[in-house]
Structure formats: structure tokens, C-alpha cells
Design an enzyme around this catalytic site. Structure first.
Site, PDB file in Angstrom:
ATOM      1  CD  GLU A 284      -0.674   0.525   2.401  1.00 21.45           C
ATOM      2  OE1 GLU A 284       0.370  -0.032   1.896  1.00 21.45           O
ATOM      3  OE2 GLU A 284      -0.718   1.536   3.077  1.00 21.45           O
ATOM      4  CG  ASP A 363       3.199   4.021   6.810  1.00 23.60           C
ATOM      5  OD1 ASP A 363       4.457   3.468   6.931  1.00 23.60           O
ATOM      6  OD2 ASP A 363       2.703   4.331   5.725  1.00 23.60           O
ATOM      7  CD  GLU A 391       5.978   6.633   2.807  1.00 25.38           C
ATOM      8  OE1 GLU A 391       6.458   5.700   3.099  1.00 25.38           O
ATOM      9  OE2 GLU A 391       4.973   6.785   2.330  1.00 25.38           O
TER      10      GLU A 391
HETATM   11  C1  GCU Z   1       3.373   3.090   3.269  1.00 22.52           C
HETATM   12  C2  GCU Z   1       3.880   3.587   1.822  1.00 22.52           C
HETATM   13  C3  GCU Z   1       3.593   2.688   0.740  1.00 22.52           C
HETATM   14  C4  GCU Z   1       4.160   1.185   1.225  1.00 22.52           C
HETATM   15  C5  GCU Z   1       3.645   0.814   2.438  1.00 22.52           C
HETATM   16  C6  GCU Z   1       4.281  -0.586   3.182  1.00 22.52           C
HETATM   17  O1  GCU Z   1       2.047   3.081   3.585  1.00 22.52           O
HETATM   18  O2  GCU Z   1       3.328   4.736   1.822  1.00 22.52           O
HETATM   19  O3  GCU Z   1       4.168   3.137  -0.023  1.00 22.52           O
HETATM   20  O4  GCU Z   1       3.537   0.155   0.169  1.00 22.52           O
HETATM   21  O5  GCU Z   1       3.812   1.586   3.397  1.00 22.52           O
HETATM   22  O6  GCU Z   1       4.977  -0.833   4.006  1.00 22.52           O
HETATM   23  O7  GCU Z   1       3.791  -1.685   2.643  1.00 22.52           O
END
Ligand code: GCU
Length: 678
Positions: A284, A363, A391
Site C-alpha cells: 500500500e 483484509d 474496521e
Molecule cells: C487495511 C487498513 C489500512 C491498513 C492496512 C494494513 O487495508 O484499511 O488502514 O493500513 O490494512 O494492515 O496495513
């Protein structure tokens, strides 16, 4: 009044006079051997607990020769421990036994003494007898960890209970008392490690490993240490560039390697028992070894080498996937990503690296299969990552007790080493003899007075810790413990809350995500229904609903081939429509709305039925709670009431959005002719 701040450590006064008399006798006089900080924590907790539970302050004896009715210490300090007990105790383990009105608590280590003390207090909270105790306890998992996703500006990524208890205004907080209380809470359920900054390490947080902040980090670490908890930090893989003014963060570059070695040495000057690094790399938009054409093993090993001389470890996350996918691309399947990236690297990681794997391949959805990576890397340390913060499961506005979900995951048979290779046996290290392994989870705590926003969400934190200590505890045991410690003796209260908790996950699932299809949430914040919210997005999260049917074909025969990542037995189970469990049907298969489930109803009718019944059950949760008015203190009653009222309303929103969406797509009416808005 009651705010919920005390959590399950309320130690409510015992009113039963026979029990009171029995307990008092055992705590007439106490001798606690040793005076290290951890022993002091145990002593302080015991005294506070006994004062509160029994209204007495026991007399503390030091080695005067007089025999105390309660003797506490490590096996090194307590002479009379039998050899048999000594042999059964492992690191952090303890024994509690009683005979002829005398009680002895011994820990293999001081931390064991602390855990034993919390256990002893729990016996009183559960109103158990103390006669003829023969308790020997060892934790099943080596790492029993908590990850905070706290940022230094005081916000929490995916936090639903206020701001950070660790940071404010880009500094470490001065409110160390709250951190101490958090340490008590965590220690009481056996947690022994924490990373207290977010895995997404931003500009300011990158500096936590520098002298600017290390003195403050050390203050926090000092508190946790007194409760047997090791401190870790999440790091930015590009630190050598950002902090060290180097031109690269290439793990094979000599200057980069030297920079990390120096940095690590510095950290240990401030925190001699520092745990190590938690790393989100190439995930990400976070930097990582891919930038330099290196793989994850090369990336992780470089850090591992810097930490090794000090006994530190690297927790390397496997949440790596293409987050810039094109929805038109039907070949890329996000579910495959972790396995595809990491499985080929088995055996290449140093033995002080642990791969941290989310429970599912996507996730933390309300329902998804277990990650096929568990057990697939016999030569690489693995650990499991859960998400306590809700979440995707109602954000602590909805009640969603996750212990039943976690139990299913821990008990899931991977067949990695033949039959009976459950996930819990992979991550406790026993299946492949891992050097380091365990369980971690994203915390659900913030600076709300009651820690978790929804008071009943405290049960998730409690249950997480207890299962991590011993995954074989039953949901019932864990739930009973929490409910009694938090709400006291009234059987009707206990029963009602117990039932509410146990039903809540399936209720949440039924009015939100049917049959294993996920992601029908508002993008970004992930709260509330939006069926197509992620349908054309870059995140690789699709359900492919059209006018004929819904679901993702992940079979080898006609789909993405994801099923092949499982060991044969599970591959067979998921690959075929006939054997794939209903609860995960749409995760693995694309089927027509008229497809008949094992339950006998069609997919579309299932969607309607569960959404109507789910919303009704959410209403019933509220009714159940209302029946406790006057039986639970009014402050905590009110807190929970407000959340449940919101939940009941919001469940109707979910029901109607989902039902209408699928009615419009399929054109198939509800057999039972209930209201679906056209
Ligand atoms: C999910 C979450 C993010 C987080 C990511 C992770 O995608 O929405 O906020 O950073 O997981 O576990 O790194």
C-alpha cells in the site's frame, strides 16, 4: 459512577459471606519473595485486588520465619516447590496450589509470578474455591502481541475509541498513568509484546528510532517492561534516506547496512531489551526492497542482521498485493498475493525474522477463508495477525464479538503436515519447530474513558489475549470469564450478555455480507453499506454481481486458481460447488442467484432472508439489553444502550440497501413478500 475505565480489573466486592471467609483465611498473611519491578507490579496488583474484592489489606511478611498463608515467588526463591512442578513449568509459566489452608504461587520467572497473580485474582473474580488447587499453566504462544496503529499527531488509523493513548501533538504523551493501566490490562491477559506506532510510518514517526524520540520511547518501554511486555517499533523502510541522508535504502548496499547497524545499536542503548522492528514494506505505497530489485527475504534479513547481536527480531508483514489493480483485469486476484509473493521464499529468511500473516487472504472481512500461507512455509517462522479493532465489523458502534471467529480460524485444519495441522499448531511453533512465532492483533483501544468506545468491545480485547495464551480455551469459558469480571454476580445479567456476545458476529454477518462476499462497504472509512463501493476500484476487491449472479470464481477449473494454494484436502473442499461451504460460497464461486445452497434456499432468497432476520436480531439485541435496566449500573447501561440503538437502526439501512440492490439486479422477488424497496 462506573465509566468502564476499570475494564475486567474492577475487582467487585465479594458479597457471599462463606466465600469471603474462605478467601480471607488464605490471605491472612502473604509473603512475596523478591523485589524486582515485575514482582512489585504483581504485589501492587494483588494488594489492590484484595482490598477491592475482600475489603482487607493483608499483612505482608518478609522472611521472618513465620509461615504465611499465601506464599508467592519464582521457583528460584520458593524452596518448597516439588521437582514435578518445576519440570512442568516453561518460560513465563506458573503454578498455583493449595493444601491445608495454605496457598503457594510460583512462577518459573518473575513474569510467570505476575501472570500467576492475575490468575489468582481471576479465581476470586470467578468466585472459585481455593481449596486443593493444582494449577499449572504455560502460555502456548511465544509472541502474544498487540499492534497499535497510532500516529504521533494523536490520531489512530482505524481507531474507533477516541485518540491515541500514546501520542499527542507529535510527541509521546505525558500521561504515563494511562499507559501503565493499559500495561496492567494487557498483562492480565498474558500479552508480552507491543508495537505502539502505526505500521504506516509517516514523516514524524520515522524519527522514533532517533535520539530525538528514543528517550520518550524508553519511558514507555520502562512501563511495559514492569508488566512483562517488550516494546517494538514500526519502522519506515526508507529511513536511511529520510534520516541518514543516504541516497538509497537498498538492503544490499553497504552504507545502508552500516546505517541500520548503528541505528539499532543506538536503540539498545536506550532500551536494552528492545523487541525489534515491525515492518510494512512494499505494501500500500510503503517503501520496501522492491524499489531496488531485491526480494522480501533480502529486505528483512538486512534488518535481522542488525538486530541479531541484541536478540531483536523482525516482524515482516505479508500484506503485500497490487493496490493499483485495473478492475477490467480478471487475471489478477488479490487473494493470491501473499502466497504468491512469499511461498517461493521459504527457507531464505534468517531465523530472527517472523512473517506476520493476516488471518485471511484479503483484509479482516467479516467472513473470509483462512490464509493458505499458514503452514505452507515449513522453513520460515510464521505468526498470525488478527484485527481486534472493528474496521470491517461495525467499528465499535455495532456489537460484534470476534472470539467465535478467531476460534474457527485457530482451529482451521491446514493439512500442512497431514491431518490435524490446525493454524494454532503452525503459529505456536509446534508443527515445524519455529524458533519464533505467535499471534498479534491490531488493538481496539483509544483514549475514550472506557478504552474501546463500545463497552462490550472490551470483550474482544480480553478474548484475544486469553486465546493467545491458550487457543484451546472454549468460547464459553472466555466469555464467561469476561462477563463475570466485568458485570458481577447477577445470573440474569451474565446469561443475557453472554448470549448477546455469542450471537453478535453471525448477526452482523447476516445483515451485512452474505456467503463470504466482502467489501460491500463505503470506500475509505469502511462504515455502512455501499454494494458497489469497491467494484470498480484499484484495490482488487470485487464481487462481480450482474443480473444473473454473483461471486468470484477462484477455482482452478475456471477461475483465478486461488484454490490451488491450499493443501489438497482444502483445495478439494473449496474447488467444487458441491463441497464448498455455504458461508464461503461467493468467495470461491460465481453462481446464479437461483443456485440452491446446502441450506435448501436459493442464493437470492438467502440474501433476503438473512438481511431481514439480521435486522430483526439486531433489534432483539437491543431488547435484551433493555431487559437489564436497573440490573446494570446506569452509566454503563446507558453507554451500551446508545450503541445498540444506533446498531438496530443502522442494521435496517444495511438490510434495505442490500436487498434493494439485489432485487434490482436480479429482478427476483422475495418469496415471503416482505418489503423490498423497488
Ligand atoms: C487495511 C487498513 C489500512 C491498513 C492496512 C494494513 O487495508 O484499511 O488502514 O493500513 O490494512 O494492515 O496495513
Amino acid at each position: 459512577g462506573e465509566t468502564g475505565y476499570e475494564t475486567w480489573l474492577r475487582y467487585e466486592e465479594i458479597t457471599d459471606s462463606a466465600l469471603h471467609t474462605q478467601y480471607r483465611a488464605y490471605f491472612q498473611t502473604i509473603e512475596i519473595k523478591g523485589n524486582s519491578p515485575i514482582i512489585e507490579s504483581a504485589k501492587e496488583e494483588l494488594m489492590q485486588g484484595l482490598r477491592s474484592l475482600l475489603g482487607v489489606t493483608p499483612k505482608c511478611l518478609s522472611a521472618t520465619g513465620e509461615q504465611a498463608s499465601c506464599l508467592i515467588g519464582t521457583i528460584a526463591d520458593v524452596a518448597e516447590v516439588s521437582q514435578a512442578i518445576k519440570e512442568r513449568l516453561r518460560e513465563e509459566g506458573y503454578a498455583i496450589y493449595s493444601e491445608k489452608g495454605r496457598l503457594v504461587l510460583v512462577g518459573k520467572t518473575e513474569t510467570g509470578v505476575l501472570y500467576g497473580t492475575f490468575h489468582l485474582l481471576r479465581l476470586l473474580q470467578m468466585r472459585d474455591h481455593l481449596h486443593d488447587l493444582r494449577i499449572v499453566e504455560n502460555p502456548r504462544n511465544q509472541l502474544r502481541m498487540i499492534n497499535e496503529w497510532d500516529n504521533m499527531d494523536g490520531s489512530i488509523e482505524r481507531g474507533y475509541a477516541g485518540g491515541s493513548i500514546f501520542f499527542e501533538h507529535n510527541k509521546v504523551t505525558n500521561n504515563l498513568q494511562r499507559i501503565k493501566d493499559y500495561a496492567r490490562i494487557l498483562s492480565s491477559i498474558g500479552i508480552n509484546a507491543i508495537a505502539f506506532n502505526n505500521v504506516n510510518v509517516h514523516e514524524e514517526e520515522t524519527k522514533l528510532i532517533t535520539r530525538k524520540f528514543l528517550p520518550d520511547v524508553a519511558k514507555v518501554a520502562n512501563i511495559f517492561r514492569q508488566y512483562g511486555i517488550k516494546t517494538f517499533l514500526s519502522i519506515n523502510y526508507a529511513s536511511p534516506i529520510q534520516l541518514g541522508k543516504l541516497e538509497t535504502a537498498d538492503p544490499l548496499d553497504e552504507k545502508v547496512r552500516a546505517w541500520w547497524k548503528e541505528t539499532v545499536a543506538d536503540i539498545y542503548r536506550y532500551i536494552p531489551d528492545f523487541g525489534g522492528f515491525l515492518v510494512k514494506a512494499d505494501s500500500e505505497h510503503r517503501p520496501g526492497p522492491f524499489t531496488y530489485g531485491r526480494n522480501h527475504a533480502e529486505g528483512a534479513n538486512m534488518l535481522a542482521e542488525a538486530l541479531a547481536p541484541f536478540g531483536g527480531i523482525v516482524l515482516w508483514r505479508c500484506f503485500v498485493y497490487n493496490c493499483l489493480q485495473d478492475w477490467r483485469d480478471r487475471k489478477t486476484d488479490r487473494a493470491r498475493a501473499a502466497y504468491d509473493h512469499f511461498k517461493p521464499l521459504d527457507g531464505l529468511f534468517h531465523d530472527n525474522v517472523v512473517l506476520q500473516i493476516k488471518n485471511g487472504p484479503m483484509d479482516f472481512q467479516v467472513r473470509e477463508p483462512v490464509s493458505p500461507l499458514f503452514g505452507a512455509m515449513p522453513k520460515t517462522n510464521q505468526m498470525l495477525e488478527f484485527q481486534i479493532t472493528q474496521e470491517y465489523t461495525g467499528q465499535q458502534k455495532h456489537l460484534c464479538y470476534l472470539v467465535p471467529q478467531w476460534k474457527e480460524i485457530l482451529d482451521f485444519d491446514t493439512f500442512a503436515n497431514g491431518k490435524e495441522s490446525p493454524v494454532k499448531s503452525i503459529v505456536d511453533g509446534s508443527q515445524y519447530d519455529y524458533k519464533v512465532s505467535g499471534i498479534t492483533a491490531v488493538s481496539n483501544v483509544g483514549n475514550d474513558e472506557n478504552w474501546t468506545g463500545h463497552l462490550l468491545a472490551q470483550a474482544n480485547l480480553y478474548g484475544y489475549g486469553r486465546l493467545t495464551w491458550n487457543p484451546n480455551l472454549s468460547t464459553e469459558e472466555v466469555t464467561t470469564e469476561w462477563t463475570r469480571a466485568t458485570f458481577g454476580d447477577n445470573e440474569e445479567v451474565i446469561q443475557t450478555i453472554h448470549e448477546m456476545l455469542l450471537q453478535s458476529w453471525l448477526i452482523y454477518e447476516s445483515y451485512t455480507a452474505p456467503l463470504g462476499v466482502g467489501w460491500m462497504v463505503e470506500p475509505g472509512h469502511h462504515y455502512g453499506p455501499n454494494v458497489d463501493g469497491y467494484e470498480y476500484s484499484v484495490w482488487g476487491t470485487y464481487h462481480y454481481a450482474d443480473c444473473h449472479g454473483i461471486g468470484v470464481d477462484r477455482t482452478v477449473a475456471t477461475g483465478t486458481g486461488y484454490t490451488a494454494q491450499y493443501f489438497a484436502e482444502n483445495y478439494e473442499l473449496y474447488e467444487h460447488l458441491e463441497t464448498c461451504p455455504d458461508s464461503l460460497l461467493l468467495f470461491f464461486h460465481h453462481v446464479p442467484y437461483t443456485h440452491k445452497l446446502k441450506s435448501g434456499v436459493t442464493v437470492i432468497q438467502h440474501i433476503y432472508d438473512t438481511h431481514f432476520s439480521g435486522a430483526e436480531q439486531a433489534e432483539q439485541l437491543l431488547e435484551s439489553w433493555r431487559s437489564l435496566e436497573g440490573k446494570v449500573d446506569s452509566e454503563r447501561f446507558q453507554q451500551v444502550l446508545e450503541r445498540l440503538e444506533h446498531q438496530a437502526e443502522h442494521a435496517k439501512e444495511w438490510r434495505d440497501v442490500i436487498n434493494t440492490y439485489f432485487y434490482r439486479k436480479s429482478g427476483i422477488p422475495d418469496e415471503k413478500k416482505r418489503t423490498i424497496y423497488p
